[in-house]
Design an enzyme around this catalytic site. Structure first.
Site, short mmCIF file in Angstrom:
data_model
loop_
_atom_site.label_atom_id
_atom_site.label_comp_id
_atom_site.label_asym_id
_atom_site.label_seq_id
_atom_site.Cartn_x
_atom_site.Cartn_y
_atom_site.Cartn_z
N ASP A 84 53.67 -15.43 36.04
CA ASP A 84 53.49 -15.00 34.78
C ASP A 84 54.64 -14.74 33.71
OD1 ASP A 84 50.88 -15.07 35.48
OD2 ASP A 84 50.52 -12.77 34.93
N ARG A 120 53.65 12.50 25.16
CA ARG A 120 55.29 13.06 25.75
C ARG A 120 55.11 12.27 27.28
NH1 ARG A 120 57.73 17.45 24.03
NH2 ARG A 120 58.00 18.19 26.11
N ASP A 127 57.01 8.93 29.66
CA ASP A 127 58.23 8.13 29.83
C ASP A 127 58.08 7.13 28.67
OD1 ASP A 127 59.13 9.17 32.07
OD2 ASP A 127 58.76 7.97 33.26
N THR A 178 45.78 -6.73 32.52
CA THR A 178 45.88 -6.90 33.86
C THR A 178 47.42 -6.78 34.48
OG1 THR A 178 46.13 -9.20 33.42
CG2 THR A 178 43.78 -8.43 33.63
N SER A 197 49.25 -1.50 36.02
CA SER A 197 49.95 -0.54 36.86
C SER A 197 50.13 0.73 36.42
CB SER A 197 51.37 -1.17 37.01
OG SER A 197 51.37 -2.62 37.46
#
Lengths: 299, 299, 299, 299
Positions: free
Chosen positions: D86, D184, D186, D197, D202
């Site tokens: 990918d 708020r 990361d 996907t 993830s």
């Protein structure tokens, strides 16, 4: 019997000397005026009790007390007062000499799980501390090693992540010598009990009771189907970098260390040291509930 | 010295008698022909070694061995062989007399985390068992109490859920006497270490290392923002029904008990008993990886 | 021009007639006194405006207004006022004749995502409604079919679950004729946009914007690694029971239907009907934030 | 009429010339020998059909075909063949001139959701392409804007993250002009259907059906209780940096742009362009199942 009496006498002398020489270290967020003025009030209160005052250099300068200026690394005291949020505490615990004195944590921050005392209750809390009406909460810390080097102990977590944004970390994690998981993810967190309410929580990890001697392994954005795992903190956990063989290790969101091919292995154990907090009321679960509510309101 | 010698002698006599009288209990899924034929082969193997064979009544009937027919509740043996999946094991462990003998678990099911031995390796595994080349894995069990009644020990989990579909359970959960969480959810799971790979896992709970003496509290479909929590299994956990004051308690997906206003409180502790499994190779983490892969292929 | 005038005239006559004949249906939680007294106040307000009042039988009895008593199934009105929580609304929308009139939802419940008006603002909201200063929010509904039978439309979700506690549902889910997932789980939710904040949310599903014509498929406690999926609501979704071939279907946490071997297939589509709500201010995202905060405080 | 005829004539001439001059662009992972040798075979096959071959410079050099060397940015062709994973596709789609020709994606990578063809089927797939026995799958792309600058379209996702490791991003996200969430975390991902996907998955996001015109907003490690949200891709989504006012924006894990105080606002819309893939068999859901299985085996 005799032995015992001598011991008692020694203790009394020791305590008396201690009283004369007591020291308090004060660390405050210097980007917030309310934190600085609270620091000034707390200093007055401790001076009345003849404590020697040690201040972080930036705070000392702002308060015009250069004589009190002491870097965190040299701040050996009987007690520490932090005025800020969890970040202030984590930064302090990373740097002060070991073993650490107990910390009275005044909350002036946003992310306050470790803190307990509201700003308006700060002086009252100091009084209670001086009267001895408090309990001390011990928190396990995490030791980590890269090659021969021991890194500063973590209070919350050791986080290992790929060095490049948007690149995966591929690491093999072992408990003692047994492979626990192969982790392909943005990174992996090894968290303490108290750290289970911090970054590990944000990454989907469970809450660990303070009384349970455990680490949490929490993968961050894994591409494989792995779940947070909870291990006894008597075990030695190792993280071996498979590919690429470099990464960044971050302790308590503050201390950073690059890991490379020379030593692509991090060893994590329970530290022999703890951080300890002066607590007046609320238990772990009270703070947990309050903190969760708090962060909600922020959002 | 003398006392010791007598004891040794006793042991030798006891062991000798044991050898003559060794018993094996065999439990198989009777809805699968391959399980029944595997059972027949295993029986032959144990008979060669002069074991007395005890079979669950349904299996005894299918194999035309009515003399061997023994209900699980009376099945006192030296070893148990289960031929099926985790469900077969859980059903067995719920019912056999305590303390439980070790279990050799042949996998003929779909959800095989507790099982280890593949069907084609069943006879080989029996041979290894007979030669003594195996280790025994101890698994903690959970005791639960409603009023004066002690319920059967759970190997995987105690699940408390509202009695009516689509109605919420509202429960207050305490660790010793401290409130840990108020849970408004479809239900709440209190899982053992080994149970952390079962229903608790499906409900989003973490994996707990077998060596860590811990319970996982996993809310099922909570409407509030609570997360799985991990507690020391030395603690007593209580679940108080707030509203409504009735619920159903399910142990290991099998045993059910209604809870009502008379005793709207469940107490959960670590049991003094364990279940134990005969293992040949794969560790906890090997089985974990295999099981996760397996269930993936099913899906 | 002429045509236009006639139309206007017609409208005026129509509106005049309407005014004489306007009807309001009022549904309240009868287990809460504040809900009943609020109902009484709202009735007075509507009577001043010459509305005909229709009350659910249980409420009619409590208020001594047996003449107003009308079962939900026969409650054809210009507007509905519900006084309770989301449960009251869902129960109402399941039963009232189609197409549904707009609903003014006063919040007297715990789980209030659909509701908007606080109890103390109820009369003010009625006034605004009578003056026409409001907007109407349309919510898609879900039609479901078992064999030849069309079940009542769902506002929030269709939930299919195994008939027996602690037994898995094994179902194959198709979008039009394509297999989307094989689901081994406690159950599976097919949720509307607005339902994405309800049970689907508790089971881990995402929030769907009201403007997106979509279904969410959310597995409940799956043993395989499947994730919530979002499909266009122009598609026909089918759930085929594989094993066992029976299950229970629950619509909006209220209506239940047993599914068995005769027709082990549920078809789900977007309904031609909608539910509609009278809104004064807060948008979807305001309510979302408030509701999440609210449920937090509950916990 | 006349105008139309001329146009038709032009088209015919153009098409005729095109036939003579058909071009294929070939992009391969140059760190894998099998990818390079597969590239060589595919080149031969296309040369037999008189295609003009364009190769990425690094591949051209490795194959000793400097005349074919063309940077991705200038690679205007009738079809593209990618040989990799990918990552290779994402890198290609980011850079080739718009509108993009269809891509035949041979899988030689680890994370293969976009790819379809196994290496051993590569030549067969090329033959099918040349015979015209394939279908084309269109994938929406995401346009993003910082100030006056339009960034390259994303196929999978736009990811906005704090510039410093272990520092939070605090961002306000709007749909059109309505505040959707304060985040708020990361970072925050705005993903396309096909991107659902990838990284969004993830980070805990749902799967979005290819036929649904939607964005997914997936917060990464949020400290507040926010959930992934799904919005119509007809909406304009903005991400305003609150504090600090700088961040890094990453498109498809590859292109990076720093955002600072000057323009602390990112606007995201559906692009007018798409990426398109040559498909032979497997549907979205087949690939989904296969990919999930694949990544499991990796772990």
């Amino acid at each position: 019997m005799l032995h015992y009496s001598l011991l008692s006498l020694n203790s009394i002398i020791y305590l008396a000397c201690e009283k004369l020489a007591k020291k308090v270290g004060i660390i405050a967020r210097t980007d917030r005026e309310d934190a600085i003025s609270t620091a000034a009030q707390i200093i007055s209160r401790f001076e009345k009790e003849n404590f020697e005052i040690l201040l972080e250099p930036s705070l000392a300068e702002l308060l015009g007390r250069s004589k009190s200026s002491t870097p965190l690394k040299k701040m050996r005291t009987d007690v520490i007062v932090t005025i800020g949020g969890d970040g202030t505490i984590l930064r302090t615990c990373l740097r002060i000499p070991k073993p650490e004195p107990p910390i009275l944590a005044v909350d002036m921050g946003v992310r306050g799980f470790l803190t307990e005392v509201a700003p308006e209750e700060a002086l009252e809390a100091v009084d209670k501390y001086l009267k001895g009406t408090y309990r001390v909460e011990q928190c396990s810390k995490i030791a980590s090693f890269v090659g021969d080097e021991r890194l500063p102990d973590a209070l919350n977590e050791v986080f290992i992540t790929s060095r490049h944004l948007a690149k995966l970390l591929h690491a093999r994690i072992r408990k003692n010598d047994e492979v626990v998981m192969d982790c392909r993810a943005d990174g992996v967190i090894i968290s303490s009990q108290v750290g289970s309410t911090g970054y590990s929580f944000s990454a989907g990890g469970p809450i660990i009771d303070m009384a349970l001697d455990a680490f949490v392994l929490t993968p961050v954005c894994p591409i494989t189907f792995i779940r947070p795992m909870v291990l006894p903190s008597s075990s030695e956990v190792s993280v071996e970098l498979l590919m690429p063989k470099n990464a960044i290790l971050v302790i308590d969101g503050d201390y950073q260390k690059e890991i490379d091919e020379e030593n692509p292995l991090v060893i994590v154990k329970k530290s022999e040291y703890t951080s300890s907090f002066i607590r007046f009321g609320g238990s772990f679960y009270n703070r947990l509930k309050a903190r969760l509510l708090f962060s909600r309101e922020e959002g």
